[in-house]
Write an enzyme that holds these catalytic residues in place. Structure first.
Site: not given
Length: 133
Positions: A73-75, A79
């Site tokens: 959900f936060d690629l 990250n």
């Protein structure tokens, strides 16, 4: 914590947490992030970009291949970390785990037959799919 159960060369290892201190004990990544690399050097040569994306895909395949799949959900470049040239997916703060039957838990008990994959406000603007807007 999701990350404590994952073990793959392209996923950052978490060895433990100390909740009363707010500490997370994880493996060292000595190469910074993809975002840092892009800021310093600009676009990657095609060969290097292919190597990074293949390693990211290996990490994602591991996450999605779990008995209860993990959705990141936060690629984003910040990250994606490097350690000795190897890619490590990190920051699972927004991640969700799906049940083996493809259900996600619902407040108050019960289950829904799908997981909402387009929650507005989850993730980083500029890296969200268009359907989130």
């Amino acid at each position: 914590m999701i990350m404590c159960t994952l073990n793959h060369p392209n996923v950052l290892r978490v060895f433990g947490i100390v909740p009363e201190r707010g500490w997370i004990v994880m493996e060292l990544c000595n190469g910074g992030s993809l975002a840092d690399l892009l800021r310093r050097h600009g676009p990657l040569p095609e060969k290097d970009a292919k190597s990074v994306i293949v390693q990211v895909l290996h990490g994602l395949r591991h996450l999605h291949g779990q008995r209860e799949p993990v959705i990141h959900f936060d690629l984003k470049p910040a990250n994606i970390l490097f350690h000795d040239g190897e890619v490590k997916l990190s920051d699972f703060g927004l991640s969700k785990v799906m049940s083996a039957q493809g259900e996600s838990s619902q407040p108050g008990g019960g289950a829904v037959q799908h997981m909402e994959l387009t929650s507005y406000g989850s993730g980083t603007h500029g890296y969200l799919p268009p359907e989130c807007y």
